[in-house]
Each structure stands twice: as C-alpha cells, then as structure tokens.
Design an enzyme around this catalytic site. Structure first.
Site, PDB file in Angstrom:
ATOM      1  N   ASP A 201       7.826  -1.153   1.787  1.00 49.80           N
ATOM      2  CA  ASP A 201       6.708  -0.216   1.774  1.00 49.80           C
ATOM      3  C   ASP A 201       5.610  -0.715   0.834  1.00 49.80           C
ATOM      4  O   ASP A 201       5.878  -1.123  -0.299  1.00 49.80           O
ATOM      5  CB  ASP A 201       7.207   1.153   1.299  1.00 49.80           C
ATOM      6  CG  ASP A 201       6.136   2.215   1.347  1.00 49.80           C
ATOM      7  OD1 ASP A 201       5.765   2.607   2.461  1.00 49.80           O
ATOM      8  OD2 ASP A 201       5.682   2.640   0.274  1.00 49.80           O
ATOM      9  N   GLU A 270       5.052  -4.005   4.939  1.00 51.26           N
ATOM     10  CA  GLU A 270       3.910  -3.161   5.313  1.00 51.26           C
ATOM     11  C   GLU A 270       2.736  -3.572   4.434  1.00 51.26           C
ATOM     12  O   GLU A 270       2.843  -3.560   3.206  1.00 51.26           O
ATOM     13  CB  GLU A 270       4.230  -1.680   5.098  1.00 51.26           C
ATOM     14  CG  GLU A 270       3.054  -0.782   5.444  1.00 51.26           C
ATOM     15  CD  GLU A 270       3.095   0.570   4.739  1.00 51.26           C
ATOM     16  OE1 GLU A 270       2.693   1.567   5.360  1.00 51.26           O
ATOM     17  OE2 GLU A 270       3.518   0.632   3.572  1.00 51.26           O
TER      18      GLU A 270
END
Length: 538
Positions: A201, A270
């Site tokens: 993330d 990401e």
C-alpha cells in the site's frame, strides 16, 4: 525475463474482508468467511487472491491503520484462521497475497506510543517529528490526502508529527535504519508463514524529504485525477517532497533481496505520485518490485485514446518490468458506474473484465466485478468512511464500492445473519451470486467462461502488446508470443460501430470466449454496442 512465474499474467482477485462474508453475525466479514467462499473463488478461474488488511487495528481507516503487524484483529478472527485460509487456498491452487501497509501505522501501535512520550526514548526517531516554526505553525506546507494539513501537534514532545493520511496514521521515519529493519522483519513473519506475495500500500510514501522543503503550488487547471477528490486541498500542490524520494529505491532493493529468499514470492506496489507511470517504471524490475500499478485506469476518463495512451506511455518507460492493471478497487467508484454513464448493462460489465485482462500485465479484479456490481449510493447517515465524511456532499467517500458482497437475494444478501456494517442496495441483491449462478449468460458465468478461455491463450497472459490506429470508440490491439498472435477489438460505446481491418492484416475467428462478440465480414469488423472481437492473426 521468463514467463514461468505464477504472477506474470495472473488474475488476482481482491478481497475486502470486512465486506466479503460474515460468519459470526456481527455484521463484518471475517477470515472464516473467506475460507468458506474459497471454492467459489476457485470457480472463477483466478490465479490468486489479495486480501486487504486484517491485522490488529483500531479501524480508523478500516485496517489500513495497523496497531500490530503480526496479529489478526479479533474482528476478523485469529492467526489460526489465517493459517487455515492459507492451507485451503493452496489446496485449491490459489496463491495468497496480503496487504502490507509500510509507510505508516496506527497511533495505537506500541512503537508510536513510545515515540511520542519524549525526544530521547528508544523509539524517539522512529516517526517523522519536527519542531514548529517560530510562530507555532507546522514546519512546512504539506497536506494530508484525507484533508487539512499533514501535521499533528503532540504536547508531550512539543513537536509536530507527519501524517500523509489520517492524523491517527503517523508516518514512520524510513531514514532510520532501525525502522527499515523492523519493517522487513514484519514482512518476513508472513513470508515465513507461506504467503505467496505482498500488495504494498502507498509504497512510494515510505520516505519524506529530510529537509522538509515546502511543496510548490499547483495551478488550478492541473488539480485533477490521481484518485482523490478535486475539491481536496491536497490537489493544490505538487507532491515533490512528502513522497517518492530517491532513498526509497534502496529500500525496495532491500525488500526484493528478502523476497528473493522465498521461491516465487512476488510484490505488487501501489504507486501514486506526480508522474505515477514514470515512478512505476522506476520501481519495477529485476532488483525492485515484481509488479506495480497506479491509479491511471481508476480515473473518470474512459476513452480508447486515453487507455491506449496510458498503456503505451508505461510500455515505453518500463521496457524491463511487468505492469499490473485494475479498473476497480476499494478506493474508487466501481467501474461500471464510473465509466458507464448510467449504463450498467450485462455486456458492459463483461467487456470491462475482458478489456483489463487483454492488456499486457497482470490483473486485479475487485470482488463484485464478476457480478457487474454498480456503485452503491450510501446515505450520509450510514456513511462510515472518514474521507467521505470530510468531503461530503461533493465527494461521498469510498463506502459505495465497499458494501457487502451480495450472495443471495435475502434482506441481508446472504452476507450476515444480522445488520451489515454498510447497507446493501436492492440493486445488488437483484444480481447476487445466487441469482446469476443458474443463468449461463449472466455476467458471473460469462466472466468464468472468459477467464477459462484466456488461460488457453498464452498471448493474452504474457505476450507483447501493440495498438492499431482506430477512431473512437474503438480500441484495437494485438498480443504476440512466438507461437501465437491475437487481435482484440473493443467497442467502448453504447452504439454499434464498424472498423476496417488494417491493410495486410489476415485474421481468423477464434473459438467462443463467452463474451458479447463482434463479427468479421470480409475486411470489416462489425461491433455491436459494448462488444468484443478476438481473432487469430495469420
């Protein structure tokens, strides 16, 4: 680079655990719920699952604020439940990827609780602390993505700490070697358990500018896209200094060296930066991340020109690496709503799955895409997302794409025995799994047929990609391996169109893939609304 790695060309099914299946009646999905539905997931023909955070957390950001990186939150179950999940997934031939949120944690994490107590404790330098300016204001102009300034005052230290997201999500100081090592140790814990991969993330947020320089202002006409609300003051700056620092490359190489100790474990990053495609190209490769994805196909722009331009730009920059594409996830409006202009018909939902699965790279499909779920309209009084509460009503947050999976047409949609944490709209119950299972032409069964068909065509899994010139709304491309060349043509509009084959291109029709298909007539492709044509070249 070889094509034997499981992740190369894989279809990865994203599970948002609190909205997948609730087995204990508290209205929140859990790990046993995932275990119970693994046979369903296997029936889709996907290669892997990515599970959003299930770690111990106060749930201020629904698990993306981690208080213990090595424990399962009781809301979701236990570590033993995860072990059972891993074992069953592997028995079904499904790889398991888990979310790792490395750049920040929860303010309830023991590291932060210790760090905030004083300027001279063992964890004093584990977070980004800074003295105020002479007038008491924050040290610079950095903004939080969730609204307002990115600094929160801590009276114990008489300093500010950095939070790129919620104030309860303090940023770790990756300039500190001890932080980097502790982070790698936490990752190793799950790799030792046998996970097959990591979804990282906000991976470009690990480092900040050590000089704490101000971000420059962004002109009004440039305050668009990249996955956040355009009325968010975060969009008023070029984020040159609060993320995407050059030191992050060294950390990615350290992380890759750790991953390389585990056979075929993979990392998917990401990435959201000022030039996300350039950053993705920089972050992905033999010594860094295995795959990267950004928000470029998670925006409002749905045109053949935009999709082609986005893919070609990344292809030109990332000649050495492997992309991953997604058109929906837990942070953005569902694609059939975002791109459909009210058209949420069966053929459009199926076409979007085929489209993303025809680009070079791996694919993330978000739970419910296989059903063609539209965005849910969650009223303010039922809203849970702190992001949405701040920016309502111009931006309603992320709850509309996070509502529970509709397994049946019952009031609770087969998700829970009690009230669910978010409301389930009637429109979702009408297209539940149970409603679609018996219909061979449903989105669910078309997606199953298509994914099985895709596995029979190596060109779609790991072939090269080249686009043909075609007028809007036609997107035309070819995928090539040494042994196979395929043509893929998409009509992205709600009206029928025709496209003349390029001079000299010889094609043959392929076996049925289950999608609403165009047809070849002489040298012309006839494409009904929202249709797809695949053909063999040569």
């Amino acid at each position: 680079m070889t094509t034997t790695n499981w992740w190369r060309g894989a279809v990865i099914y994203q599970i948002y655990p609190r909205s997948f299946l609730d087995t204990n009646g508290d209205g929140v999905g859990d790990l046993p719920g995932i275990v119970r539905k693994l046979d369903y997931i296997a029936s889709l023909g996907v290669d892997a699952i990515w599970i959003s955070p299930f770690f111990k957390s106060p749930m201020a950001d629904f698990g993306y604020d981690i208080a213990d990186y090595r424990d399962v939150d009781p809301l979701f179950g236990t570590v033993d439940d995860f072990d059972r999940l891993l074992a069953k997934a592997h028995s079904l031939g499904i790889k398991v990827m888990i979310d790792q949120v490395l750049s920040h944690c929860s303010a309830e994490h023991p590291w932060f609780k210790e760090s905030r107590e004083s300027r001279d404790n063992a964890k004093a330098d584990w977070y980004v602390w800074a003295d105020p300016k002479e007038d008491g204001t924050p040290p610079n102009n950095w903004m939080s993505l969730f609204g307002g300034v990115a600094w929160r005052w801590e009276p114990r230290r008489e300093q500010y700490y950095l939070h790129n997201f919620l104030a309860s999500q303090p940023d770790l100081n990756f300039h500190n070697p001890a932080v980097r090592q502790a982070t790698l140790d936490n990752v190793k814990f799950w790799l030792d358990k046998g996970v097959d991969g990591l979804r990282l993330d906000a991976i470009n947020f690990c480092f900040h500018d050590a000089q704490l320089r101000d971000n420059p202002p962004k002109p009004k006409e440039m305050r668009v896209g990249r996955g956040f609300s355009p009325d968010n003051p975060y969009a008023y700056q070029y984020h040159y200094y609060n993320n995407t620092q050059p030191e992050n490359l060294g950390f990615l190489e350290d992380l890759r060296r750790l991953l390389d100790r585990y056979p075929d474990a993979a990392a998917l990053g990401e990435i959201s930066s000022e030039d996300s495609l350039a950053t993705t190209a920089e972050y992905v490769g033999d010594q860094r991340l295995h795959m990267g994805y950004s928000f470029e196909l998670l925006t409002d722009d749905f045109s053949a020109t935009y999709i082609r331009g986005t893919v070609e730009k990344l292809e030109a920059a990332m000649t050495h690496g492997w992309p991953c594409w997604a058109v929906s996830n837990h942070d953005v409006q569902r694609a059939v709503t975002r791109w459909g202009n009210g058209d949420t018909a069966h053929d459009f939902a199926s076409q979007l799955v085929a489209l993303v699965c025809s680009l070079r790279g791996s694919v993330c499909l978000y739970q419910g895409e296989e059903l063609g779920l539209p965005e849910a309209d969650v009223p303010f009084e039922a809203l849970q997302d702190p992001y949405g509460k701040v920016f309502w009503p111009k931006f309603k947050g992320r709850d509309g794409c996070r509502t529970p999976m509709p397994w049946s047409g019952e009031d609770t949609a087969g998700f829970s025995d009690g009230p669910s944490w978010l409301p389930i709209p009637d429109a979702h119950r009408a297209i539940s799994v149970a409603a679609q299972e018996p219909d061979p032409h449903s989105v669910l069964n078309v997606v199953r047929s298509f994914l099985a068909w895709r596995k029979r065509h190596p060109a779609l899994q790991h072939g090269r990609i080249v686009f043909f010139d075609a007028p809007e709304p036609v997107l035309a491309l070819r995928r090539d391996t040494e042994d196979e060349s395929l043509l893929a043509v998409f009509n992205l509009s709600a009206q029928a169109v025709e496209w003349a084959l390029p001079e000299g291109l010889i094609v043959q029709t392929l076996e049925d893939h289950g999608l609403f298909s165009g047809v070849l007539v002489d040298r012309s492709v006839h494409l009904p609304a929202r249709s797809v044509l695949y053909a063999r070249i040569g």
